[in-house]
Design a protein around this motif. Structure first.
Motif, PDB file in Angstrom:
ATOM      1  N   THR A  30       7.864   8.164  -8.898  1.00 51.07           N
ATOM      2  CA  THR A  30       7.499   8.230 -10.014  1.00 51.07           C
ATOM      3  C   THR A  30       5.506   7.349 -10.606  1.00 51.07           C
ATOM      4  OG1 THR A  30       8.868   7.455 -11.398  1.00 51.07           O
ATOM      5  CG2 THR A  30       9.344   9.893 -11.237  1.00 51.07           C
ATOM      6  N   PHE A  31       6.155   5.544  -9.842  1.00 58.19           N
ATOM      7  CA  PHE A  31       5.490   4.738 -10.108  1.00 58.19           C
ATOM      8  C   PHE A  31       4.394   4.642  -8.691  1.00 58.19           C
ATOM      9  CE2 PHE A  31       4.239   0.071  -9.193  1.00 58.19           C
ATOM     10  CZ  PHE A  31       4.185   0.189 -11.001  1.00 58.19           C
ATOM     11  N   LYS A  32       3.452   4.566  -8.981  1.00 59.39           N
ATOM     12  CA  LYS A  32       2.002   4.626  -7.634  1.00 59.39           C
ATOM     13  C   LYS A  32       1.776   3.915  -7.388  1.00 59.39           C
ATOM     14  CE  LYS A  32       3.275   9.205  -7.790  1.00 59.39           C
ATOM     15  NZ  LYS A  32       4.062   9.632  -7.009  1.00 59.39           N
ATOM     16  N   HIS A  33       2.157   2.290  -7.875  1.00 59.65           N
ATOM     17  CA  HIS A  33       0.971   1.390  -7.362  1.00 59.65           C
ATOM     18  C   HIS A  33       2.224   0.259  -6.650  1.00 59.65           C
ATOM     19  CE1 HIS A  33      -1.551   2.133 -10.081  1.00 59.65           C
ATOM     20  NE2 HIS A  33      -1.058   2.490 -11.054  1.00 59.65           N
ATOM     21  N   TRP A  34       1.959   0.941  -5.452  1.00 57.33           N
ATOM     22  CA  TRP A  34       3.368   0.283  -4.726  1.00 57.33           C
ATOM     23  C   TRP A  34       2.861   0.008  -3.370  1.00 57.33           C
ATOM     24  CZ3 TRP A  34       4.575   3.366   0.119  1.00 57.33           C
ATOM     25  CH2 TRP A  34       4.859   4.400  -0.566  1.00 57.33           C
ATOM     26  N   ARG A  35       3.319  -0.869  -2.358  1.00 58.02           N
ATOM     27  CA  ARG A  35       3.362  -0.600  -0.867  1.00 58.02           C
ATOM     28  C   ARG A  35       4.488  -1.050   0.108  1.00 58.02           C
ATOM     29  NH1 ARG A  35      -0.064  -5.627   2.083  1.00 58.02           N
ATOM     30  NH2 ARG A  35       1.563  -7.072   1.087  1.00 58.02           N
ATOM     31  N   ALA A  36       4.650  -0.167   1.453  1.00 59.99           N
ATOM     32  CA  ALA A  36       5.935  -0.189   1.671  1.00 59.99           C
ATOM     33  C   ALA A  36       5.630  -0.972   2.674  1.00 59.99           C
ATOM     34  CB  ALA A  36       6.373   0.996   1.782  1.00 59.99           C
ATOM     35  N   TYR A  54       4.146   8.259   9.382  1.00 59.63           N
ATOM     36  CA  TYR A  54       4.209   7.684   7.804  1.00 59.63           C
ATOM     37  C   TYR A  54       2.804   6.677   6.941  1.00 59.63           C
ATOM     38  CZ  TYR A  54       8.096   9.658   6.657  1.00 59.63           C
ATOM     39  OH  TYR A  54       8.648  11.066   5.940  1.00 59.63           O
ATOM     40  N   ALA A  55       2.450   5.901   7.694  1.00 61.80           N
ATOM     41  CA  ALA A  55       0.966   5.568   7.388  1.00 61.80           C
ATOM     42  C   ALA A  55      -0.052   5.725   8.127  1.00 61.80           C
ATOM     43  CB  ALA A  55       1.332   3.290   9.066  1.00 61.80           C
ATOM     44  N   ALA A  56      -0.118   6.898   9.219  1.00 61.22           N
ATOM     45  CA  ALA A  56      -0.820   7.330   9.047  1.00 61.22           C
ATOM     46  C   ALA A  56      -1.927   8.193   8.080  1.00 61.22           C
ATOM     47  CB  ALA A  56      -1.103   8.277  10.264  1.00 61.22           C
ATOM     48  N   LYS A  57      -0.715   8.725   7.161  1.00 62.65           N
ATOM     49  CA  LYS A  57      -0.941   9.671   6.806  1.00 62.65           C
ATOM     50  C   LYS A  57      -0.986   9.031   4.845  1.00 62.65           C
ATOM     51  CE  LYS A  57       1.654  13.253   8.611  1.00 62.65           C
ATOM     52  NZ  LYS A  57       3.058  13.951   7.962  1.00 62.65           N
ATOM     53  N   ASP A  58      -0.395   7.148   4.732  1.00 62.35           N
ATOM     54  CA  ASP A  58      -0.007   7.473   3.471  1.00 62.35           C
ATOM     55  C   ASP A  58      -0.459   6.035   3.738  1.00 62.35           C
ATOM     56  OD1 ASP A  58       0.221   6.270   1.131  1.00 62.35           O
ATOM     57  OD2 ASP A  58       1.243   7.261   0.050  1.00 62.35           O
ATOM     58  N   SER A  59      -1.935   5.113   2.991  1.00 60.66           N
ATOM     59  CA  SER A  59      -2.017   3.560   3.372  1.00 60.66           C
ATOM     60  C   SER A  59      -1.403   2.650   2.404  1.00 60.66           C
ATOM     61  CB  SER A  59      -3.956   3.790   2.943  1.00 60.66           C
ATOM     62  OG  SER A  59      -4.296   3.516   1.943  1.00 60.66           O
ATOM     63  N   ARG A  60      -0.275   3.080   1.915  1.00 61.53           N
ATOM     64  CA  ARG A  60       0.880   2.123   1.071  1.00 61.53           C
ATOM     65  C   ARG A  60       1.366   1.912   2.248  1.00 61.53           C
ATOM     66  NH1 ARG A  60       1.357   6.333  -4.108  1.00 61.53           N
ATOM     67  NH2 ARG A  60       1.204   7.467  -2.271  1.00 61.53           N
ATOM     68  N   PHE A  61       1.123   2.454   3.151  1.00 62.14           N
ATOM     69  CA  PHE A  61       2.837   2.168   4.272  1.00 62.14           C
ATOM     70  C   PHE A  61       1.753   1.553   5.334  1.00 62.14           C
ATOM     71  CE2 PHE A  61       4.657   5.703   3.204  1.00 62.14           C
ATOM     72  CZ  PHE A  61       6.136   5.492   2.382  1.00 62.14           C
ATOM     73  N   MET A  62       2.582   0.360   5.002  1.00 58.35           N
ATOM     74  CA  MET A  62       1.978  -1.074   5.857  1.00 58.35           C
ATOM     75  C   MET A  62       3.375  -0.921   7.090  1.00 58.35           C
ATOM     76  SD  MET A  62       1.534  -4.748   5.587  1.00 58.35           S
ATOM     77  CE  MET A  62       1.047  -6.024   6.463  1.00 58.35           C
TER      78      MET A  62
END
Length: 342
Positions: A30-36, A54-62
Motif C-alpha cells: 500500500t506504500f508505493k515509494h519503494w525500490r526492490a 518484473y524489472a521490465a514491467k516495473d522500474s522499481r525492481f532493480m
C-alpha cells in the motif's frame, strides 16, 4: 514534503518456485515509494529470467546479477547500492503483508525512531503450513489466512525504547514484556544511516546473528510491535533448514565470538551483560544439545578444535545462571575430550 523511500534488499538464489510470490507481495504494498534491489547470486534455475521480467514491467525492481558468493555477499552488494532513507530485507522464499511498508514507515515517523520491529505470522507458519503439508494441500499458492486483515495505526500496540538491546532476546520465554525475539534481519525497517556501515560476514552461515549483535552495540531508538507482517516459509532447501547441527553450531560460535569482540571494544559492562545473557547464552544453551549427538568426521573435529580454542580464551567463562553453567560444563567437557551422553 517529499515522501521518503524504502529500499528492499532481496537476495535470490535458486528459489524459482517461490520468487513470484515474494515479488508480488512487494508489488501489492500500500506504500508505493519503494525500490526492490534484487541480487541474483548466481542462480542456475529460472530466477534470473523472472527477475528481468518484473524489472521490465516495473522500474522499481532493480536487478543485480553476480557470481555465487553466498547470502552475506548478496546482502552486502544490495546495501552497497541502496541510497533510500530506509532499508529492509526480505528473503526470496518468504513474502510480506501488503501494509508492511505503510505501517513501518508511519510508526518510525510518528515515534521518531531509527528502527521498527515486527514479527512473522505464527498462525501461517505453525498452523496453516503444518495442516496443509499434512493433507498435501498446495502451500506455495495458498494465501495466509490473516493476510486479508487490515490494520489501523491507531490500534497498533507498540513500545518505544531508546535502547533496543534491553528488549532483545533469543530465549524462547524471556523475562521481557515486549521482546524482540531472535536476530532475524527481515523483521525490521531501518534508517539506512543506522546500518549502512555494518557488513554481513561473507561466507558465514547464520550471518544475521553477528550483524544484529553489532547493530546493538550502541543504543538504538526503536519502535517494537508484534504485528504479524512477515510470512516465513518452511523451505527445506534454505540455509537454516539444510545446515546440519555441527555446521550450524560452528557458524554460531564464529558469529558470537566476532560479536563479543565488538562489545569488548565498543560497549560497556552493562551492554556486555545484556547481550551475553539474552543473546549469546540463549544461543549457546540451546545449541549445546548438538554436543551430545555429534557424528564422527572432519566437521566434528573442526568444531571440537574451535571449542577448545574458545575455552582457552575464556569465551564461556561469563556464564552465571544455572542453565548457562550447565551448557558451559558441556562445552568444557568436549574441549577436554569427553564424549557426552544424554
Amino acid at each position: 514534503m517529499k515522501t521518503k523511500r524504502v529500499d528492499i534488499i532481496i537476495p535470490v538464489y535458486n528459489v524459482e518456485p517461490y520468487l513470484r510470490r515474494c515479488l508480488n507481495s512487494v508489488l501489492k504494498q500500500t506504500f508505493k515509494h519503494w525500490r526492490a534491489i534484487c541480487v541474483d547470486d548466481g542462480s542456475t534455475d529460472g530466477c534470473p529470467a523472472i527477475l528481468e521480467e518484473y524489472a521490465a514491467k516495473d522500474s522499481r525492481f532493480m536487478v543485480i546479477h553476480q557470481a555465487n558468493g553466498g547470502l552475506s555477499h548478496a546482502r552486502n552488494e544490495g546495501m552497497a547500492v541502496a541510497d533510500a532513507e530506509y532499508i529492509m530485507f526480505v528473503d526470496s522464499d518468504d513474502f510480506i503483508h501488503p501494509q508492511t511498508l505503510e505501517l513501518a514507515v508511519k510508526l518510525m515517523e510518528r515515534d521518531g525512531t531509527d528502527m521498527v520491529s515486527w514479527y512473522k505470522d505464527v498462525v501461517y507458519k505453525n498452523i496453516q503450513l503444518r495442516l496443509f503439508n499434512k493433507y498435501n494441500i498446495d502451500t506455495v499458492n495458498s494465501r495466509p489466512w490473516r493476510m486479508p486483515f487490515r490494520y489501523k495505526l491507531s490500534f497498533v500496540r507498540s513500545v518505544v525504547t531508546d535502547d533496543a538491546l534491553k528488549f532483545a532476546s533469543d530465549w524462547r520465554h524471556p523475562d521481557i514484556k515486549f521482546p524482540i525475539k531472535h536476530c532475524y534481519v527481515w523483521r525490521h525497517l531501518f534508517k539506512r544511516s543506522l546500518v549502512k556501515d555494518i557488513p554481513f560476514i561473507k561466507g558465514l552461515k547464520f550471518e544475521d546473528l553477528p550483524w544484529w549483535s553489532e547493530l546493538l552495540v550502541k543504543p538504538v531508538k526503536t519502535t517494537i510491535t508484534h504485528l504479524p507482517l512477515y510470512y516465513y516459509y518452511e523451505n527445506r532447501k534454505s540455509i537454516s533448514k539444510a545446515t546440519e547441527g555441527v555446521e550450524r553450531l560452528q557458524s554460531q560460535l564464529i558469529g558470537l565470538a566476532y560479536a563479543q569482540e565488538k562489545y569488548e571494544k565498543y560497549g560497556d559492562a552493562e551492554r556486555m551483560a545484556l547481550w551475553s545473557h539474552n543473546i549469546k547464552w540463549a544461543i549457546l544453551s540451546g545449541s549445546s544439545r548438538v554436543l551430545y549427538k555429534m557424528p564422527a568426521g572432519e566437521e566434528t573435529d573442526r568444531l571440537v578444535q574451535h571449542i577448545t580454542e574458545l575455552v582457552k580464551k575464556g569465551f564461556f567463562d561469563d556464564a552465571t545462571k544455572p542453565i548457562e553453567l550447565k551448557a558451559k560444563d558441556a562445552y568444557y567437557a568436549v574441549a577436554n575430550g569427553k564424549k557426552l551422553t544424554l
